[in-house]
Design a protein around this motif. Sequence first.
Motif, mmCIF file in Angstrom:
data_model
loop_
_atom_site.group_PDB
_atom_site.id
_atom_site.type_symbol
_atom_site.label_atom_id
_atom_site.label_comp_id
_atom_site.label_asym_id
_atom_site.label_seq_id
_atom_site.Cartn_x
_atom_site.Cartn_y
_atom_site.Cartn_z
ATOM 1 N N UNK A 192 4.810 -1.035 3.076
ATOM 2 C CA UNK A 192 4.265 0.335 2.712
ATOM 3 C C UNK A 192 5.303 1.130 2.408
ATOM 4 N N UNK A 193 6.510 1.003 1.872
ATOM 5 C CA UNK A 193 7.538 1.874 1.477
ATOM 6 C C UNK A 193 6.988 3.155 0.986
ATOM 7 N N UNK A 194 5.918 3.246 0.003
ATOM 8 C CA UNK A 194 5.394 4.347 -0.669
ATOM 9 C C UNK A 194 4.533 5.121 0.234
ATOM 10 N N UNK A 195 4.152 4.764 1.270
ATOM 11 C CA UNK A 195 3.345 5.486 2.191
ATOM 12 C C UNK A 195 3.941 6.915 2.840
ATOM 13 N N UNK A 248 0.703 -1.239 -0.028
ATOM 14 C CA UNK A 248 -0.225 0.108 0.177
ATOM 15 C C UNK A 248 0.796 1.261 -0.064
ATOM 16 N N UNK A 249 0.420 2.300 -0.595
ATOM 17 C CA UNK A 249 0.920 3.542 -0.312
ATOM 18 C C UNK A 249 0.058 4.646 0.410
ATOM 19 N N UNK A 250 -0.675 3.991 1.235
ATOM 20 C CA UNK A 250 -1.992 4.770 2.057
ATOM 21 C C UNK A 250 -1.199 4.981 3.302
ATOM 22 N N UNK A 251 -0.645 6.116 3.582
ATOM 23 C CA UNK A 251 -0.315 6.521 4.869
ATOM 24 C C UNK A 251 -1.411 6.630 6.149
ATOM 25 N N UNK A 252 -2.440 7.156 5.547
ATOM 26 C CA UNK A 252 -3.676 7.470 6.582
ATOM 27 C C UNK A 252 -3.831 6.106 7.225
ATOM 28 N N UNK A 253 -4.158 4.987 6.177
ATOM 29 C CA UNK A 253 -4.563 3.786 6.901
ATOM 30 C C UNK A 253 -3.538 2.944 7.722
ATOM 31 N N UNK A 257 13.777 5.466 0.188
ATOM 32 C CA UNK A 257 13.670 4.417 0.676
ATOM 33 C C UNK A 257 13.901 4.321 2.316
ATOM 34 N N UNK A 258 13.140 5.299 3.039
ATOM 35 C CA UNK A 258 13.425 5.478 4.400
ATOM 36 C C UNK A 258 12.944 4.445 5.271
ATOM 37 N N UNK A 259 11.778 3.771 4.861
ATOM 38 C CA UNK A 259 11.240 2.609 5.450
ATOM 39 C C UNK A 259 12.114 1.264 5.667
ATOM 40 N N UNK A 260 12.726 0.987 4.409
ATOM 41 C CA UNK A 260 13.835 0.165 4.465
ATOM 42 C C UNK A 260 15.032 0.277 5.037
ATOM 43 N N UNK A 261 15.322 1.578 5.119
ATOM 44 C CA UNK A 261 16.668 2.001 5.799
ATOM 45 C C UNK A 261 16.554 1.882 7.248
ATOM 46 N N UNK A 262 15.444 2.301 7.899
ATOM 47 C CA UNK A 262 15.324 2.535 9.251
ATOM 48 C C UNK A 262 14.852 1.019 9.823
ATOM 49 N N UNK A 263 14.041 -0.011 8.954
ATOM 50 C CA UNK A 263 13.609 -1.270 9.435
ATOM 51 C C UNK A 263 14.699 -2.313 9.238
ATOM 52 N N UNK A 309 6.673 7.366 -6.308
ATOM 53 C CA UNK A 309 5.915 6.579 -5.481
ATOM 54 C C UNK A 309 5.745 5.077 -6.318
ATOM 55 N N UNK A 310 5.639 5.206 -7.467
ATOM 56 C CA UNK A 310 5.628 3.739 -8.045
ATOM 57 C C UNK A 310 6.634 2.826 -7.886
ATOM 58 N N UNK A 311 7.846 3.677 -7.872
ATOM 59 C CA UNK A 311 9.269 2.987 -7.598
ATOM 60 C C UNK A 311 8.965 2.254 -6.468
ATOM 61 N N UNK A 312 8.545 2.902 -5.372
ATOM 62 C CA UNK A 312 8.579 2.474 -4.242
ATOM 63 C C UNK A 312 7.812 1.208 -3.737
ATOM 64 N N UNK A 313 6.602 1.315 -4.594
ATOM 65 C CA UNK A 313 5.498 0.032 -4.625
ATOM 66 C C UNK A 313 6.228 -1.019 -5.295
ATOM 67 N N UNK A 314 6.958 -0.770 -6.280
ATOM 68 C CA UNK A 314 7.566 -2.062 -7.079
ATOM 69 C C UNK A 314 8.697 -2.424 -6.281
ATOM 70 N N UNK A 315 9.306 -1.563 -5.354
ATOM 71 C CA UNK A 315 10.380 -2.326 -4.722
ATOM 72 C C UNK A 315 9.893 -3.177 -3.621
#
Length: 429
Positions: free
Chosen positions: A130-133, A104-109, A139-145, A308-314
Motif C-alpha cells: 500500500x505504498x501509494x496510500x 492498493x492506493x486506498x488509505x481509508x481502507x 517511498x515512506x512506507x518502504x523506508x519505515x518498514x 501515485x502510479x510510481x508508488x503502485x508500480x514500485x
Amino acid sequence: MTIPLRIGIAGLGTVGAGVVQLLAENRDLISRRAGRPIEIVAVNARDRAKGRGVDLSPYRWQDDAAAMAQADDIDVVVELIGGADGLAVALARKSLAAGKGFVTANKAMVAHHGAELATAAEKAGAALKYEAAVAGGIPVIKALGGGAAANEIVSLFGILNGTCNYILTEMETKGAPFADVLKDAQALGYAEADPTFDIDGIDAAHKLAILASLAFGTALDFDHVETRGIREIEKVDIERAAALGYRVRLVGEARLIDGRLVQRVHPVLVPLAHPLAKVTGSLNAVVADGNFVGRLTFEGAGAGAGPTASAVVADLIDIARGETAPAFGIPAASLKRVETGDHEDSIGRSYLRVAVADEPGVLADLTAILRDCGVSIASLIQRGEAGDDEVFIAIITHETKLSQTADAVRRMGALSSVLTPPMRLDILS
C-alpha cells in the motif's frame, strides 16, 4: 522463458490510467528491475466508454471487478477504486483469500481494515502492499518498514494532505481569505467539489494512523486520531504567524508518551527554520526520528497520476521479486495494543488569537486569566485601527502543560469582551 507477473487493475481514474501508462512507457526498465515482465491482463471501471488517454485495447475488460480475485490468469489485483468499505474491501478480502497479491492506493481502507487484511495476507502467504496510500510518490512506507526497521522510532510527523498545504500556502502568498482560496483550489482541481475529507483533516488522519502503526509497531487505531482541519484558519492567523516568525501548516503527529499512543492532525504554527515550514504548495513531507539513525526527512509530490502510479508500480516490482513481508513490518498478531494518550498532557507552546471589543481593561483580563492558569506570555501583538470595534490580540506562550493553556482559552471565551471563540494553535517543536 521468464514467467511474467500478471495483474488486473480495478479502477481507471487518474491513478489507474497513470499505472497503465507507466507500465507501457517504462516496460523494459521495469522488467529489468523486477526480474521479469509485469503484464496487465484485465482492467475494470464503472464506465467502459469513458476516454482515459491510454490504450486499453490489449487488455480484457472485466465487467465485474470481484471476478479478478478468481481469475486463473491474474496473480495480483491492483485496487484503485477508493472508499473504506464496499467493493474495495470486498475485492481485497476475495483476492487475499484466493492467495493473490493485492496492491492498493486506498488509505481509508487500509486505515479501517488494515489489520484484518494483513492477517489474511499472512495466512495466504500473499503480499499486501500500500505504498501509494500514504504521501503519493514518497517511498515512506518502504523506508519505515525496511530501511529504518532496526530503529526505535521516537516520533513521527508530517504534512500529509496536499490540498490543505496548497490552500495555506496560497493564503500566505496572496493574502486571501480561506473561502476564496478554497474556491480557486476547486476550480484548479486541487480540491474536490466536496472538500470535507481534505480540509477537515480526515484524509491526513487516515494516513497518520497507517504511519503510526508502521513506525511504532502498534495496532491500527484510526478511531483515536484527534482530528481538526483548517476551516477555522483566518487570514489574520496567517499574518500574525508570519509577523511572529512562523507559518501555519496542517500537520499529523504521532508519538508514544509513557507507553500511550498520541495521534493528532491539527493546524499548527511551524517555526521558519523547521523543515516543514519550507514545504509549500501541494507537496507532502514526512519526518521520523529514530533512536540510531536520527532524523529522516522525506519530501515530494503527495498526489497526482505520476507520483501515485510510481508508488503502485514500485509495489508490483517488489511482488515480482517475491517479497511478501508483513504489511506493517511485523506479523499482524504481534502489533501491540496500547492505550490512547492525550496530547494535552504534554508540554508545549501555543499561539492564541483572541478577537476582543476595543474597550479599557480587556488586555488586563486576558493576562490575568493566563496568570491564574499558570501560562506565561512569550510575545504579544495587539493591532487595531482607530474607530475599530474589534481588535485582534495574538499571543505566543512559553512552554507549559497544554491542558493549562486549554483551560485559559476556555476561560477567555467566557468573557463578555471576547467577541468570537478564541483560536488556539500549538507550536511544532
